[in-house]
Design a protein around this motif. Structure first.
Motif, PDB file in Angstrom:
ATOM      1  N   GLU A 115       0.846  -1.204   0.000  1.00 46.63           N
ATOM      2  CA  GLU A 115       0.000   0.000   0.000  1.00 46.63           C
ATOM      3  C   GLU A 115       0.876   1.247   0.000  1.00 46.63           C
ATOM      4  N   PRO A 116       0.521   2.278  -0.796  1.00 45.86           N
ATOM      5  CA  PRO A 116       1.298   3.524  -0.763  1.00 45.86           C
ATOM      6  C   PRO A 116       1.237   4.153   0.630  1.00 45.86           C
ATOM      7  N   ILE A 117       2.383   4.609   1.143  1.00 47.50           N
ATOM      8  CA  ILE A 117       2.359   5.294   2.452  1.00 47.50           C
ATOM      9  C   ILE A 117       2.994   6.676   2.350  1.00 47.50           C
ATOM     10  N   ASP A 118       3.104   7.187   1.135  1.00 48.80           N
ATOM     11  CA  ASP A 118       3.731   8.501   0.952  1.00 48.80           C
ATOM     12  C   ASP A 118       2.931   9.605   1.663  1.00 48.80           C
ATOM     13  N   HIS A 119       1.603   9.407   1.791  1.00 55.31           N
ATOM     14  CA  HIS A 119       0.776  10.415   2.474  1.00 55.31           C
ATOM     15  C   HIS A 119       1.100  10.463   3.969  1.00 55.31           C
ATOM     16  N   ARG A 120       1.628   9.373   4.515  1.00 51.87           N
ATOM     17  CA  ARG A 120       1.840   9.267   5.975  1.00 51.87           C
ATOM     18  C   ARG A 120       3.226   9.741   6.395  1.00 51.87           C
ATOM     19  N   ILE A 121       4.209   9.563   5.499  1.00 50.56           N
ATOM     20  CA  ILE A 121       5.595   9.701   5.963  1.00 50.56           C
ATOM     21  C   ILE A 121       6.041  11.146   6.223  1.00 50.56           C
ATOM     22  N   ARG A 122       5.242  12.121   5.773  1.00 47.56           N
ATOM     23  CA  ARG A 122       5.620  13.529   6.055  1.00 47.56           C
ATOM     24  C   ARG A 122       4.828  14.092   7.227  1.00 47.56           C
ATOM     25  N   ASP A 123       4.012  13.272   7.885  1.00 44.95           N
ATOM     26  CA  ASP A 123       3.242  13.752   9.036  1.00 44.95           C
ATOM     27  C   ASP A 123       4.193  14.190  10.150  1.00 44.95           C
ATOM     28  N   GLU A 124       3.669  15.122  10.981  1.00 44.89           N
ATOM     29  CA  GLU A 124       4.514  15.714  12.022  1.00 44.89           C
ATOM     30  C   GLU A 124       5.053  14.688  13.012  1.00 44.89           C
ATOM     31  N   ASP A 125       4.196  13.710  13.400  1.00 44.90           N
ATOM     32  CA  ASP A 125       4.676  12.728  14.392  1.00 44.90           C
ATOM     33  C   ASP A 125       5.808  11.886  13.812  1.00 44.90           C
ATOM     34  N   VAL A 126       5.731  11.602  12.513  1.00 46.82           N
ATOM     35  CA  VAL A 126       6.811  10.841  11.861  1.00 46.82           C
ATOM     36  C   VAL A 126       8.084  11.692  11.814  1.00 46.82           C
ATOM     37  N   THR A 127       7.929  12.934  11.400  1.00 48.63           N
ATOM     38  CA  THR A 127       9.089  13.837  11.331  1.00 48.63           C
ATOM     39  C   THR A 127       9.741  13.982  12.709  1.00 48.63           C
ATOM     40  N   GLY A 128       8.907  13.953  13.747  1.00 47.75           N
ATOM     41  CA  GLY A 128       9.418  14.111  15.107  1.00 47.75           C
ATOM     42  C   GLY A 128      10.294  12.959  15.582  1.00 47.75           C
ATOM     43  N   VAL A 129      10.061  11.758  15.064  1.00 52.24           N
ATOM     44  CA  VAL A 129      10.845  10.606  15.573  1.00 52.24           C
ATOM     45  C   VAL A 129      11.849  10.052  14.574  1.00 52.24           C
ATOM     46  N   VAL A 130      11.780  10.518  13.325  1.00 57.99           N
ATOM     47  CA  VAL A 130      12.555   9.812  12.289  1.00 57.99           C
ATOM     48  C   VAL A 130      14.070   9.877  12.529  1.00 57.99           C
ATOM     49  N   SER A 131      14.539  10.988  13.065  1.00 50.76           N
ATOM     50  CA  SER A 131      15.976  11.112  13.276  1.00 50.76           C
ATOM     51  C   SER A 131      16.452  10.020  14.252  1.00 50.76           C
ATOM     52  N   ARG A 132      15.674   9.821  15.301  1.00 53.72           N
ATOM     53  CA  ARG A 132      16.016   8.784  16.281  1.00 53.72           C
ATOM     54  C   ARG A 132      15.955   7.401  15.629  1.00 53.72           C
ATOM     55  N   VAL A 133      14.910   7.162  14.840  1.00 56.16           N
ATOM     56  CA  VAL A 133      14.753   5.863  14.178  1.00 56.16           C
ATOM     57  C   VAL A 133      15.930   5.615  13.225  1.00 56.16           C
ATOM     58  N   ALA A 134      16.333   6.682  12.533  1.00 53.84           N
ATOM     59  CA  ALA A 134      17.437   6.537  11.562  1.00 53.84           C
ATOM     60  C   ALA A 134      18.774   6.276  12.254  1.00 53.84           C
ATOM     61  N   GLY A 135      18.805   6.436  13.586  1.00 54.22           N
ATOM     62  CA  GLY A 135      20.034   6.152  14.332  1.00 54.22           C
ATOM     63  C   GLY A 135      20.111   4.706  14.807  1.00 54.22           C
ATOM     64  N   ILE A 136      19.117   3.884  14.491  1.00 56.47           N
ATOM     65  CA  ILE A 136      19.113   2.480  14.954  1.00 56.47           C
ATOM     66  C   ILE A 136      19.989   1.641  14.015  1.00 56.47           C
ATOM     67  N   GLY A 137      21.075   1.121  14.564  1.00 57.97           N
ATOM     68  CA  GLY A 137      22.069   0.426  13.748  1.00 57.97           C
ATOM     69  C   GLY A 137      21.500  -0.743  12.961  1.00 57.97           C
ATOM     70  N   LEU A 138      20.693  -1.564  13.640  1.00 58.35           N
ATOM     71  CA  LEU A 138      20.133  -2.751  12.981  1.00 58.35           C
ATOM     72  C   LEU A 138      19.277  -2.347  11.779  1.00 58.35           C
TER      73      LEU A 138
END
Ligand code: DC
Length: 257
Positions: A115-138
């Motif tokens: 399913e397309p999720i492009d509409h979801r990935i720019r939401d504020e809550d996603v933007t708020g956590v993505v930097s932390r998520v992108a720091g997960i080594g695994l």
């Protein structure tokens, strides 16, 4: 008579380190059967995403937005009620989502569980956590492997992120590192937010950017570094078109053909 800022800018712009000696450009396109990876790294606020997309258009290459992949992982984490310290479960979900792009769309849209999720990935809550998520080594290791698979399927690619030339595609034919002064990046971010109807505290944005740069440069997995063989392009005093024109000319000069 150039002012001090212009002179300073010209000096910065001439600070380049390139993989191959510059040659006069002999053609306007890259032959269709020629694989080529153009990697664009750099911090947020340098315009690298829109530049990469336009450059891909002009060169007739595919465009890979790796930030969208980390954003998709962040959206999955939130929507499945997971926590960033539960890396294994997050990666399991991301694997099961089989993140991939619909390359018939422009820009390609990202899908999870088909399913397309492009509409979801720019939401504020996603933007708020993505930097932390992108720091997960695994998770990063999974994404790096996935990006290399994508490049095998799309061997003519402009790819942008913060580790594309440094980690994911160290042998990319052309590498650029887009940068800009923190004040300029904060002002650009402020403009984007204002356009989206938000109130803006530019001083706070600047402090966030400086702090993010520091934590990005220090993190163990996928730190933001300029590959030694990437050309540094300071976009502070350049327009969007000037940046794209410059990269376009440089790619045509660098790529053997
Ligand atoms: O470019 P963007 O804002 O869509 O990126 C989203 C986040 O993912 C941002 O925190 C930077 C991070 N990112 C990363 O760590 N590595 C990449 N290759 C791409 C993005």
């Amino acid at each position: 008579m150039p002012d001090a800022a212009t002179t300073e800018h010209a000096q910065r712009a001439s600070q380049t380190a390139v993989r191959a000696p510059s040659r006069p450009r002999s053609r306007d396109v890259i032959p269709l059967d020629q694989p080529v990876i153009v990697a664009i790294d750099g911090p947020a606020g340098t315009g690298k995403s829109s530049v990469a997309r336009e450059l891909a258009h002009r060169l007739g290459l595919d465009f890979l937005d790796t930030g969208a992949m980390y954003r998709a992982a962040a959206a999955i984490m939130l929507d499945k009620g997971l926590r960033p310290d539960d890396a294994q479960r997050l990666v399991d979900e991301v694997v099961s989502a089989d993140l991939h792009f619909d390359w018939t769309a422009d820009p390609p849209t990202i899908l999870a569980w088909m399913e397309p999720i492009d509409h979801r990935i720019r939401d504020e809550d996603v933007t708020g956590v993505v930097s932390r998520v992108a720091g997960i080594g695994l998770l990063r290791r999974h994404m790096v492997a996935k990006q290399r698979i994508i490049a095998r399927q799309h061997p003519r690619l402009v790819t942008e992120g913060r580790d594309q030339g440094s980690v994911v595609f160290p042998d990319a034919e052309a590498k650029f590192f887009l940068d800009a002064r923190p004040e300029v990046r904060a002002a650009r971010r402020a403009d984007q937010l204002r356009e989206a109807g938000h109130e803006v505290d530019e001083g706070a944005l600047l402090r966030e950017i400086i702090e993010r740069d520091r934590s990005d440069a220090c993190r163990t997995d996928g730190p933001l570094i300029r590959p030694h063989d990437a050309e540094l392009v300071d976009t502070s005093d350049l327009s969007f078109d000037e940046v794209v024109d410059h990269l376009y000319e440089r790619v045509l000069a660098i790529i053997p053909g």
